[in-house]
Design a protein around this motif. Structure first.
Motif, PDB file in Angstrom:
ATOM      1  N   SER A   1     -72.008 -18.308  56.133  1.00  0.00           N
ATOM      2  CA  SER A   1     -73.067 -19.142  56.131  1.00  0.00           C
ATOM      3  C   SER A   1     -74.305 -18.624  57.395  1.00  0.00           C
TER       4      SER A   1
ATOM      5  N   GLN B   1     -72.402  -9.910  50.177  1.00  0.00           N
ATOM      6  CA  GLN B   1     -71.395 -10.284  49.358  1.00  0.00           C
ATOM      7  C   GLN B   1     -70.371  -8.991  49.521  1.00  0.00           C
TER       8      GLN B   1
ATOM      9  N   SER C   1     -65.715 -15.834  43.730  1.00  0.00           N
ATOM     10  CA  SER C   1     -66.910 -15.810  44.466  1.00  0.00           C
ATOM     11  C   SER C   1     -68.010 -16.996  44.383  1.00  0.00           C
ATOM     12  N   ASP C   2     -68.659 -17.244  45.438  1.00  0.00           N
ATOM     13  CA  ASP C   2     -69.586 -18.284  45.157  1.00  0.00           C
ATOM     14  C   ASP C   2     -70.746 -17.971  46.213  1.00  0.00           C
ATOM     15  N   THR C   3     -72.085 -18.057  45.553  1.00  0.00           N
ATOM     16  CA  THR C   3     -73.329 -17.855  46.333  1.00  0.00           C
ATOM     17  C   THR C   3     -74.258 -18.858  46.199  1.00  0.00           C
ATOM     18  N   TRP C   4     -74.467 -19.753  47.488  1.00  0.00           N
ATOM     19  CA  TRP C   4     -75.577 -20.620  47.281  1.00  0.00           C
ATOM     20  C   TRP C   4     -76.817 -20.073  47.796  1.00  0.00           C
ATOM     21  N   LEU C   5     -77.896 -19.957  47.431  1.00  0.00           N
ATOM     22  CA  LEU C   5     -79.049 -19.444  47.838  1.00  0.00           C
ATOM     23  C   LEU C   5     -80.242 -20.664  48.058  1.00  0.00           C
TER      24      LEU C   5
ATOM     25  N   ASN D   1     -81.178  -8.975  41.996  1.00  0.00           N
ATOM     26  CA  ASN D   1     -80.248  -8.151  42.579  1.00  0.00           C
ATOM     27  C   ASN D   1     -80.725  -6.626  42.296  1.00  0.00           C
TER      28      ASN D   1
ATOM     29  N   VAL E   1     -78.307 -19.427  53.467  1.00  0.00           N
ATOM     30  CA  VAL E   1     -77.279 -18.554  52.538  1.00  0.00           C
ATOM     31  C   VAL E   1     -75.831 -19.165  52.656  1.00  0.00           C
ATOM     32  N   ASP E   2     -75.229 -19.563  51.632  1.00  0.00           N
ATOM     33  CA  ASP E   2     -73.725 -19.807  51.758  1.00  0.00           C
ATOM     34  C   ASP E   2     -72.951 -18.888  50.931  1.00  0.00           C
ATOM     35  N   TYR E   3     -71.958 -18.374  51.370  1.00  0.00           N
ATOM     36  CA  TYR E   3     -71.127 -17.540  50.411  1.00  0.00           C
ATOM     37  C   TYR E   3     -69.552 -17.450  50.650  1.00  0.00           C
ATOM     38  N   THR E   4     -68.808 -17.996  49.770  1.00  0.00           N
ATOM     39  CA  THR E   4     -67.365 -18.083  49.878  1.00  0.00           C
ATOM     40  C   THR E   4     -66.801 -16.872  48.746  1.00  0.00           C
TER      41      THR E   4
END
Lengths: 266, 266, 266, 266
Positions: free
Chosen positions: C8, C24, C36-40, C48, C69-72
């Protein structure tokens, strides 16, 4: 009109450490120290030694733990201030021996790299007019901005990046003057009008002195425009900032804070 | 055993130009100038000024056209030479004022960048032993190779590139010593045994002098191993090579040639 | 054994600004993105584009105000990891076209300055053994120390100063390999075991691959010793850090904070 | 109007050495190679590999002893040349993936250091006008002077020293463009009118192409003013000069000589 100075700075040492301090108004003919007091935390060793060119003093300290410096002074500045634009340059071959080292390059002032630029931009001016043109060009093209430079920043870096603080402006000014073979040195000082209030630094250039048949004298040049040469209290001088820090720690210190107040008493 | 010096160098100027020459054996207590002769092409202006720290002299010249310098001297060196490994370091706070500037950084000697390396590599040694370890490490890790460095090359460059000439070896030696807070300066000199014969440069470090209660003296250290301190004839000293060139032209000169012969007579 | 990544980071923009993000896990054969999950934060423009050498993607953003930005992701690494010491080097003339640019110098990796050192120190080793010797020498001689380097610090600086962070260790490793004409590139990555947890960077070198007749493949080399090549999740690659920042702002941004968690799930 | 190229260069190797050559006109849509001949001294190994971004080819050689390259070509340039001042810049977020690496810093182009200068000096111009203003400023403020720069010279050095050759002019042009977030790359080339005749180098910038809805194309910009974009024959491209030398020796070579003739046949 006397200048009142009040300085305080503090730092921590986690083992016995050697320090060099240089923060006191220099006792030189152009400055009359009306009154001054220095309070230093007790230390294992405290000794004064003459500073560069016998202008001001450095204090050697060996101390441990928290350390604090308090200094107050009232200084009458009797400097003969000339409009640099009206002064002539001395031909290099007329420079006295003690001015020669100030045409050479130093740690932060790589004048050797700036000859072409200085010739192109300032070649049409002579003597003090050239110095004034350099000072004005720096003032016009550089932004005074804290936090954009650090202890590694050289005149070459600043020339490229076009921003910095008093130290950086002085380094570029000194480099330009030396590239034109005008001796230039770095002056650490106190000056009213510096904003935010802090230790200040300016350049000094060696130009012909109309009162000294064929001789020269040093004139303050501040490309930041903040310091009035007639009210600037010199602490010490050097080739550049490498030589005149108010605090040099030969070891590790944690800086806590500093305050500087400089006022004109009327 | 006297040292005989014979030097000659020539260059061309295409307009009236100011020059600074520094090529004569310095008249200092540790060197007795038995005999010396200097021939200079006639010039519009020739004047001697004292060189840095009053060691030797610089000559200001204003000249035009072809210019030639011839110099011969016979010098008796009476230097008190000690094995540096056996000497102690002075604590920084015991350094006299005039030695202080030689712990600071200079144009070609960025000691501030080398603290970690110097601590890691030489931290286990004390005083003169540390100096000797630095000298030996440079001798072991650097290649003496003409043409690999130039007038821009700094100690930092040389430290990375691991090669250079006497000037570069001296700059690294000086930087290491200063990073260990041992004052160090640059010495231009004549020395028998320099190969190929040329102007030479060595470092000098300021260490405790057993004969001076609590005081120190300068000791020659040559990381190239070519110069014998007892037979080295000093020309001048400075912070680094920026301060003591045998020829500094304030303008444009075309260098023609130089020869240097240094021999022991006996 | 899959690797779980949770990242994050947040920053503020005070006007509409273009950004490039690259955070990523790259979808490449050696990495299977299980999930995978991306929240922008919403933005005026999000697109991209393929990243360097088509390894991973960069995201162009045009946004204003606070941005987060959050990414898992959960990633299975199927990388074929070899002991580099056992691999041969490809002769330069056998390098494929796409590896050639990675023997050239780049912004932070001045391999051209390090030939003498690399020959002297590592000349006795061949191929992958040479790479391993370089890695071990860096690990032995450099201190991992946050705050001692910044975005301007180059491999040359780090080589002199002997300290830095993962970025700096990778730059020196890359420069050494290139000086020995072994292609080397910079990899931004996630790796468990990085302490404190953060975005990580390692070097990759191109060595002969025993499974590819006469061909080569890239092998991760981490001179910090923190990342296990078998568990390292690549984000992207480049010549050096100039090419693969997780956040490049084309304007001014105020960084607020970032967190990175990388764990092995068992 | 075809361009005739005639090149020859020779060098000596004192042991079996790997070389990379890149001197042939690139076979790309904008250049029709009517005719070409390459003579290479026999070698142990000769292999062509695609060069950067598949523009032109590099030749790997392993050879020993005297080596000579002769090359003649007749090339029809069909480049669509626009007046850059009339073109728009693409917003960063509209740049295609393959152009992105050309906004990043490279070995000789430290654009990150020039943001303030570029904003101050060229901030008032937009898009291609900005590029034209940069080109004209370089032409006005820099002196084309052989022998003032070398293989170590970077854009930052040249910016300070204000002189150099085509390589240096291109590096400054590229750095300025990148500091304004306009992709810029280095092009090695043949061009009639280069004086003295030699391999030449120019910059290319990526600007909006009116014929490509929302897309961009590369435009040649030569701050030396010597090359006509319509008659410039590209050899190869790269981030900067580190990537496209006509001869890269992975070992030691003694350069003997080179000749380059480029003429328009009419």
């Amino acid at each position: 009109m006397p200048i009142d100075i009040k300085t305080s700075f503090a730092f921590d040492l986690d083992r016995p450490t050697d320090l060099l301090l240089q923060f006191q108004a220099a006792a030189i003919p152009e400055q009359h120290i009306i009154d001054s007091d220095t309070w230093l935390t007790k230390a294992q060793h405290i000794a004064n030694v003459p500073a560069q060119d016998a202008i001001g003093e450095r204090i050697w300290i060996r101390a441990d733990g928290p350390y604090k410096v308090d200094y107050t002074a009232t200084v009458e500045v009797n400097r003969k201030v000339a409009d640099v634009s009206g002064l002539n340059r001395l031909d290099p071959h007329d420079l006295p021996g003690e001015a020669v080292e100030y045409v050479f390059d130093s740690r932060y002032c790589q004048a050797d790299r700036m000859h072409t630029f200085v010739d192109d931009r300032f070649g049409k001016y002579q003597g003090g007019e050239k110095v004034a043109a350099m000072r004005d060009w720096i003032a016009d093209n550089f932004t005074y901005e804290a936090g954009t430079s650090d202890a590694k920043t050289t005149a070459l870096d600043t020339f490229v990046e076009r921003r910095g603080i008093c130290r950086d402006f002085a380094h570029v000014m000194i480099s330009f003057a030396r590239a034109a073979i005008i001796p230039a040195r770095y002056v650490s000082c106190y000056a009213p009008g510096v904003s935010p209030p802090d230790f200040h630094a300016v350049a000094e250039v060696f130009l012909e002195d109309p009162d000294l048949k064929g001789g020269g004298s040093w004139q303050i040049v501040d490309a930041t425009g903040m310091a009035d040469p007639a009210k600037t209290v010199k602490i010490g001088i050097g080739r550049d900032a490498a030589d005149v820090s108010f605090l040099t720690t030969f070891g590790i210190s944690s800086f806590r804070n500093s305050t500087v107040e400089v006022t004109e008493t009327g």
